[in-house]
Design a protein around this motif. Structure first.
Motif, short mmCIF file in Angstrom:
data_model
loop_
_atom_site.label_atom_id
_atom_site.label_comp_id
_atom_site.label_asym_id
_atom_site.label_seq_id
_atom_site.Cartn_x
_atom_site.Cartn_y
_atom_site.Cartn_z
N GLU A 142 21.05 1.49 -0.34
CA GLU A 142 19.70 1.17 -0.80
C GLU A 142 19.38 -0.31 -0.60
OE1 GLU A 142 22.19 2.29 -2.51
OE2 GLU A 142 22.41 1.38 -4.48
N ASP A 143 20.43 -1.14 -0.41
CA ASP A 143 20.19 -2.58 -0.22
C ASP A 143 20.19 -2.97 1.26
OD1 ASP A 143 20.13 -2.95 -3.00
OD2 ASP A 143 22.33 -3.01 -3.07
N LEU A 144 20.37 -2.00 2.15
CA LEU A 144 20.39 -2.33 3.58
C LEU A 144 18.98 -2.60 4.09
CD1 LEU A 144 22.90 0.38 4.94
CD2 LEU A 144 23.38 -2.02 4.34
N GLU A 145 18.89 -3.06 5.32
CA GLU A 145 17.58 -3.28 5.95
C GLU A 145 16.92 -1.92 6.23
OE1 GLU A 145 15.89 -6.10 6.73
OE2 GLU A 145 17.47 -7.01 5.52
N PRO A 146 15.57 -1.82 6.17
CA PRO A 146 14.90 -0.56 6.44
C PRO A 146 15.32 0.06 7.77
CG PRO A 146 13.33 -2.13 5.58
CD PRO A 146 14.63 -2.87 5.73
N ASP A 157 0.81 -1.21 0.00
CA ASP A 157 0.00 0.00 0.00
C ASP A 157 0.85 1.27 0.00
OD1 ASP A 157 -2.38 1.12 0.05
OD2 ASP A 157 -2.81 0.83 2.18
N ASN A 158 2.16 1.13 0.22
CA ASN A 158 2.96 2.33 0.52
C ASN A 158 3.40 3.09 -0.72
OD1 ASN A 158 4.55 0.17 -0.06
ND2 ASN A 158 6.12 0.64 1.43
N GLY A 159 4.12 4.18 -0.47
CA GLY A 159 4.55 5.08 -1.55
C GLY A 159 3.79 6.38 -1.43
N GLN A 160 4.43 7.43 -1.92
CA GLN A 160 3.81 8.76 -1.79
C GLN A 160 3.27 9.21 -3.14
OE1 GLN A 160 3.51 9.53 1.20
NE2 GLN A 160 4.99 8.21 2.16
N ASN A 161 3.25 10.54 -3.32
CA ASN A 161 2.58 11.11 -4.51
C ASN A 161 3.29 10.72 -5.80
OD1 ASN A 161 2.50 12.61 -2.05
ND2 ASN A 161 1.31 14.16 -3.09
N VAL A 162 2.51 10.27 -6.77
CA VAL A 162 3.04 10.10 -8.13
C VAL A 162 2.16 10.92 -9.07
CG1 VAL A 162 4.13 7.84 -7.76
CG2 VAL A 162 1.73 7.95 -8.48
N MET A 190 16.44 9.05 -1.28
CA MET A 190 15.14 9.54 -0.82
C MET A 190 14.48 8.52 0.10
SD MET A 190 13.18 11.37 -3.97
CE MET A 190 13.81 12.84 -4.75
N GLY A 191 13.92 9.00 1.19
CA GLY A 191 13.13 8.16 2.09
C GLY A 191 11.70 8.70 2.10
N TYR A 192 10.72 7.81 1.90
CA TYR A 192 9.32 8.21 1.85
C TYR A 192 8.58 7.54 3.01
CZ TYR A 192 10.51 8.47 -3.22
OH TYR A 192 11.09 8.70 -4.44
N PHE A 193 7.73 8.25 3.71
CA PHE A 193 6.91 7.66 4.77
C PHE A 193 5.82 8.65 5.16
CE2 PHE A 193 9.06 10.19 8.06
CZ PHE A 193 10.26 10.49 7.42
N PHE A 211 7.47 2.81 5.25
CA PHE A 211 8.75 3.40 4.83
C PHE A 211 9.23 2.78 3.51
CE2 PHE A 211 13.48 3.24 5.20
CZ PHE A 211 13.71 4.60 5.14
N TYR A 212 9.69 3.64 2.60
CA TYR A 212 10.26 3.19 1.32
C TYR A 212 11.48 4.05 1.05
CZ TYR A 212 10.53 2.22 -3.71
OH TYR A 212 10.95 1.86 -4.97
N PHE A 213 12.57 3.43 0.60
CA PHE A 213 13.85 4.14 0.48
C PHE A 213 14.49 3.78 -0.85
CE2 PHE A 213 18.47 4.37 1.28
CZ PHE A 213 18.59 5.57 1.98
#
Ligand SMILES: Cc1cc2nc3c(=O)[nH]c(=O)nc-3n(C[C@H](O)[C@H](O)[C@H](O)COP(=O)(O)OP(=O)(O)OC[C@H]3O[C@@H](n4cnc5c(N)ncnc54)[C@H](O)[C@@H]3O)c2cc1C
Length: 409
Positions: free
Chosen positions: A230-234, A39-44, A180-183, A265-267
């Motif tokens: 970008e490949d690390l754990e959240p 469900d996550n992610g911000q404005n597109v 970028m980090g989105y939440f 959270f999405y990074f």
């Protein structure tokens, strides 16, 4: 016999393609590596030809009903005083707030729900091996099982693993040196229902708070060449953002508090994907996996929707998949190149290093919204027509939708 098509990735490009292929009578399976719908992610943004495709799919009204309500972006200083403001429609269709803005999760849900009647969705799985032969592609799945498909379309986003399996290292990643980090965080009285707020801190950092539903949507951006985080754990990515933004000022305490609690959270490392070809044998790439333009372009979602429309339309037109893939590429290339034409300096201008640079940026933004300068800038931006003529595949062009016979039926 209708074609059997496997699509990998169930975000935007994959479900949009599933919708169209289903309408053209093909047998569609969609495999998504996430264990369940995300469900996550911000404005597109959905712009230009992307909006026309949404109209042809009959989902434009549904998207419009769920837009985030953002009408302007205010550039604020440490004291939350507005230094410059850009409204929807300023600078024409290429402006920073598009007329049709929706949260990525909301758009993805619409596409998945609308395509489910004609496509089989399989969450929590992925391709581990592919054998592309003259009569089909034999696919091995992580959860076990092997199945033959006529075609495989990878819509797996910027880091597509199937792309690597099939194309090796052909994809060139052009980094834009931003993370970028989105939440989402709970709204506060300083948030507005229709105006996003952008705050720059020195050292190339920005905090962007956007309205939308019952939450405030955050984008934290930090200038930094990609170094594998970008490949690390959240949890590690969150810790890095917390450290990087600790002294940013303004409303950062509230934002970092929300970051710790955020479950959406999405990074990502911001960059582009460039490839000399988007298909090989019976496998083709779609959306960010083929031609990511980056969030800086504001075009990723429109490219995904238009790419799905063109790829499906060409597959419905051609018995020969190679002819279809070639036509898809011929029609999409100029449009993709235009979207990817993000000036290398763009991210640096948006993320100044010093307080002087921030003041200069805000002065220039304010100036650009003054009537005379604005009309010149708008003319410059609006004078570039989109480099695509959307073909008419005979489906969805009128309100009722003209049914096209499926290939092989
Ligand atoms: C969770 C999420 C949040 C996002 N948030 C934003 C945002 O806030 N702002 C913004 O501008 N853009 C965001 N994006 C990117 C945006 O959706 C895309 O740039 C654009 O819409 C193009 O979409 P796409 O379907 O080509 O790629 P993506 O949206 O990246 O989707 C790729 C999909 O493929 C899946 N996948 C990846 N690898 C595999 C595999 N090996 N097998 C099966 N499935 C796989 C992923 O889980 C994902 O669902 C987000 C993407 C995701 C996945």
């Amino acid at each position: 016999m209708a074609r059997d098509v496997l699509i990998t990735g169930a975000s935007v490009a994959g479900p949009a393609l599933a919708w169209w292929l289903g309408r053209y009578g093909m047998n569609v399976t969609v495999v998504e590596r996430a264990p369940e719908f995300r469900d996550n992610g911000q404005n597109v943004d959905i712009r230009g030809a992307g909006r026309v495709v949404a109209q042809r799919m009959g989902i434009e009204d549904e998207i419009a009903a769920r837009t985030t309500g953002e009408k302007a972006i205010a550039f604020v200083d440490e004291k939350n005083e507005v230094q410059a403001q850009i409204d929807v429609g300023d600078f024409g269709a290429g402006g920073p707030t598009a007329e049709l803005e929706i949260l990525r999760g909301d758009l993805s849900r619409i596409l998945v729900e609308r395509s489910r009647d004609k496509a089989r969705y399989q969450f929590g799985d992925r391709i581990t091996a592919l054998d592309d032969g003259p009569d089909g592609v034999d696919v091995t799945f992580e959860k076990g099982g092997r199945r033959r498909f006529d075609l495989v379309i990878a819509a797996e986003g910027i880091g597509s693993a199937t792309r690597t399996l099939v194309f090796g290292d052909e994809a060139r990643r052009k980094p834009l040196d931003l993370y970028m980090g989105y939440f989402s965080i709970p709204p506060a009285p300083t948030d507005s229902e229709d105006t996003a707020r952008w705050f720059n801190a020195p050292a190339g950092r920005s905090v962007f708070l956007r309205p939308g539903g019952d939450a405030t949507h955050v984008v934290l951006t930090a200038q930094q060449p990609p170094d594998g985080r970008e490949d690390l754990e959240p949890s590690e990515q969150k810790a890095w953002l917390r450290k990087t933004f600790a002294d940013a000022g303004w409303e950062i305490a509230r934002v970092l508090d929300g970051l710790d609690k955020a479950d959406d959270f999405y990074f990502e490392a911001i960059g582009q994907v460039k490839m000399d070809r988007w298909s090989k044998g019976r496998v083709a790439l779609l959306g960010d996996a083929a031609y990511c333009a980056s969030p800086i372009s504001g075009m990723g979602t429109s490219l995904a929707l238009v790419g799905a429309y063109v790829l499906a339309g060409e597959l419905s037109r051609h018995e020969d998949h190679e002819a279809a893939f070639a036509a898809y590429e011929r029609i999409m290339r100029p449009y993709v190149e235009q979207a990817q034409n993000v000036p290398k300096l763009g991210p640096r201008i948006a993320q100044p290093q010093t307080r002087f640079g921030i003041a200069l940026q805000q002065w220039a933004l304010d100036l650009s919204t003054k009537p005379l300068v604005k009309s010149v800038a708008t003319k410059l931006m609006s004078s570039k027509p989109e480099k695509i003529d959307l073909p008419n595949y005979g489906y969805g062009v009128d309100a009722g939708g003209l049914k096209t016979p499926a290939v092989g039926d």
